[in-house]
Design a protein around this motif. Sequence first.
Motif, PDB file in Angstrom:
ATOM      1  N   VAL A 152      37.462  -5.004  43.741  1.00  0.00           N
ATOM      2  CA  VAL A 152      36.503  -6.088  43.512  1.00  0.00           C
ATOM      3  C   VAL A 152      37.294  -7.360  43.233  1.00  0.00           C
ATOM      4  CG1 VAL A 152      34.732  -4.523  42.654  1.00  0.00           C
ATOM      5  CG2 VAL A 152      36.275  -5.611  41.024  1.00  0.00           C
ATOM      6  N   GLU A 153      36.731  -8.508  43.640  1.00  0.00           N
ATOM      7  CA  GLU A 153      37.439  -9.782  43.441  1.00  0.00           C
ATOM      8  C   GLU A 153      36.909 -10.540  42.234  1.00  0.00           C
ATOM      9  OE1 GLU A 153      37.702 -12.027  47.042  1.00  0.00           O
ATOM     10  OE2 GLU A 153      38.110 -10.237  48.234  1.00  0.00           O
ATOM     11  N   ASP A 154      35.683 -10.212  41.810  1.00  0.00           N
ATOM     12  CA  ASP A 154      35.088 -10.837  40.631  1.00  0.00           C
ATOM     13  C   ASP A 154      34.400  -9.734  39.823  1.00  0.00           C
ATOM     14  OD1 ASP A 154      35.372 -13.837  41.096  1.00  0.00           O
ATOM     15  OD2 ASP A 154      34.416 -13.207  42.970  1.00  0.00           O
ATOM     16  N   THR A 155      34.055 -10.065  38.593  1.00  0.00           N
ATOM     17  CA  THR A 155      33.334  -9.102  37.765  1.00  0.00           C
ATOM     18  C   THR A 155      32.062  -8.679  38.489  1.00  0.00           C
ATOM     19  OG1 THR A 155      34.218 -10.039  35.753  1.00  0.00           O
ATOM     20  CG2 THR A 155      32.168  -8.782  35.548  1.00  0.00           C
ATOM     21  N   THR A 156      31.873  -7.376  38.654  1.00  0.00           N
ATOM     22  CA  THR A 156      30.775  -6.831  39.440  1.00  0.00           C
ATOM     23  C   THR A 156      30.059  -5.749  38.659  1.00  0.00           C
ATOM     24  OG1 THR A 156      31.996  -7.249  41.485  1.00  0.00           O
ATOM     25  CG2 THR A 156      30.198  -5.653  41.611  1.00  0.00           C
ATOM     26  N   ILE A 157      28.724  -5.895  38.577  1.00  0.00           N
ATOM     27  CA  ILE A 157      27.892  -4.850  37.995  1.00  0.00           C
ATOM     28  C   ILE A 157      27.403  -3.978  39.138  1.00  0.00           C
ATOM     29  CG2 ILE A 157      25.782  -4.359  36.690  1.00  0.00           C
ATOM     30  CD1 ILE A 157      25.950  -7.313  35.682  1.00  0.00           C
ATOM     31  N   ILE A 158      27.624  -2.675  39.036  1.00  0.00           N
ATOM     32  CA  ILE A 158      27.109  -1.749  40.048  1.00  0.00           C
ATOM     33  C   ILE A 158      25.992  -0.943  39.404  1.00  0.00           C
ATOM     34  CG2 ILE A 158      27.655   0.232  41.512  1.00  0.00           C
ATOM     35  CD1 ILE A 158      30.525  -0.846  41.672  1.00  0.00           C
ATOM     36  N   ARG A 159      24.825  -0.946  40.052  1.00  0.00           N
ATOM     37  CA  ARG A 159      23.683  -0.231  39.477  1.00  0.00           C
ATOM     38  C   ARG A 159      23.885   1.276  39.666  1.00  0.00           C
ATOM     39  NH1 ARG A 159      18.026   0.946  40.244  1.00  0.00           N
ATOM     40  NH2 ARG A 159      16.816   0.128  38.514  1.00  0.00           N
ATOM     41  N   GLY A 160      23.667   2.024  38.612  1.00  0.00           N
ATOM     42  CA  GLY A 160      24.034   3.431  38.581  1.00  0.00           C
ATOM     43  C   GLY A 160      23.427   4.284  39.675  1.00  0.00           C
ATOM     44  N   ASP A 161      22.225   3.949  40.124  1.00  0.00           N
ATOM     45  CA  ASP A 161      21.594   4.844  41.090  1.00  0.00           C
ATOM     46  C   ASP A 161      22.245   4.771  42.463  1.00  0.00           C
ATOM     47  OD1 ASP A 161      20.517   2.357  41.749  1.00  0.00           O
ATOM     48  OD2 ASP A 161      18.679   3.258  42.496  1.00  0.00           O
ATOM     49  N   ASN A 162      23.218   3.888  42.651  1.00  0.00           N
ATOM     50  CA  ASN A 162      23.987   3.840  43.895  1.00  0.00           C
ATOM     51  C   ASN A 162      25.265   4.672  43.829  1.00  0.00           C
ATOM     52  OD1 ASN A 162      22.552   1.550  45.401  1.00  0.00           O
ATOM     53  ND2 ASN A 162      22.912   0.705  43.354  1.00  0.00           N
TER      54      ASN A 162
END
Lengths: 78, 78, 78, 78, 78, 78, 78
Positions: free
Chosen positions: B62-72
């Motif tokens: 990742v190039e920036d702070t990224t939130i990934i949603r858990g259901d993915n």
Amino acid sequence: MSGRPLDVLEASLNETVTVELKDGTAAVGILSGYDQHMNVVLDAPGEVEESEALGDLTVDSVEDTTIIRGDNVVSITV
Amino acid sequence: MSGRPLDVLEASLNETVTVELKDGTAAVGILSGYDQHMNVVLDAPGEVEESEALGDLTVDSVEDTTIIRGDNVVSITV
Amino acid sequence: MSGRPLDVLEASLNETVTVELKDGTAAVGILSGYDQHMNVVLDAPGEVEESEALGDLTVDSVEDTTIIRGDNVVSITV
Amino acid sequence: MSGRPLDVLEASLNETVTVELKDGTAAVGILSGYDQHMNVVLDAPGEVEESEALGDLTVDSVEDTTIIRGDNVVSITV
Amino acid sequence: MSGRPLDVLEASLNETVTVELKDGTAAVGILSGYDQHMNVVLDAPGEVEESEALGDLTVDSVEDTTIIRGDNVVSITV
Amino acid sequence: MSGRPLDVLEASLNETVTVELKDGTAAVGILSGYDQHMNVVLDAPGEVEESEALGDLTVDSVEDTTIIRGDNVVSITV
Amino acid sequence: MSGRPLDVLEASLNETVTVELKDGTAAVGILSGYDQHMNVVLDAPGEVEESEALGDLTVDSVEDTTIIRGDNVVSITV
């Protein structure tokens, strides 16, 4: 080794299990943790096993500690 | 590094993890946060690593702070 | 900007974020609200930016205030 | 018109909104109700507007009061 | 053998059942456990039966104790 | 006929409604019941109407009392 | 036979019902049980009926007591 599903997981801690996933893959590893959603933690087996076939599936050993989110799991064979 | 899935995430804070997603991609970054849904926050590694292959997956940092949603999330390798 | 996922959203209010959706699109806008389901509200940036590419994605700025339902979200980059 | 997602819906009651659905369609109507699941009620606009394009989407006005179940919603533009 | 679904499972413990899955496969085994999510545990039958057809499905006996996560289950025939 | 989604269903009891489903079909019938999940019960209209088109959908009247599970519903037009 | 969905199921116990599933199949049997998730139990009708067509669906009678998990159900015709 009968009982409720989470009891079977509890009894299988530190044993080798095979997790079949919805994407058609499967992973084998040592079950080192789980929770009530059937999220599981697999550790690498001490000795990396070669890929082996499970019916039509190719099963690979995990190489590092891996958390698998429960909603991807089809089955866990203990 | 054994234990329940969320314990493993807690123990992996500030370490580099690889998150495999249901869309067939994977992202690598420094785990800076998570919650009980397995939503995770990845920060960019200090040094951008080149894309590397994880089995059939191409893994990008990742190039920036990224939130990934858990259901993915399919799996998180720590 | 580390912390739990919702803390990261809280810290990003009134900043420009990029939301990647499960349908393969992405939207950029100013984060003006969110809730615990990761439903988000994006406002149009003051100055409409041109479409730009994010890897394989085409990212468009929202033109009006848009609520995105959380279960469509893959990731939010802040 | 900033705020949490349901606050934005509350502020948009009796106004014209565009609802984009997961099946690739979109509907425009007057927002006459909603609930916490983002189920929404659209009333027909007083004057039936012609179909118009929203990016690649064709957007049609609803002709009768229509309840849209929230889990079909991608976004609501207000 | 009438009653609520979980009562039927309770009455079928230690009996052979056939579980049809969403991926188009089916498994036969001895029902050794279940929970309220319809997660089930199948043990291998004492004598491995040959694959048999169930309509268009090929049904295989499980060879080891297998936990099937309930959200993959279409039906359980007892 | 404005109001929250379930209020609109309540106000539509014993009236003819059209239910559009995720599988691309639609059904018309007299709304005789519903619950908080938007599960609905449709009774056959007194007089069986011919199939009619709703945009690209073919809409058929139900011939017997039919329970439709809410998670299949896209929209209900009242 | 009007009322809330679960009331209709209660009133239909021991009667023949047709359950349409998301996989495009349908099953007919005697409703011997259900729960709040719309999981249902079908018993074989006393006399096995031949397959019959329901619109485009082929409907087969169940041959043994069958539990159908509710999240596969599109509709139940009573």
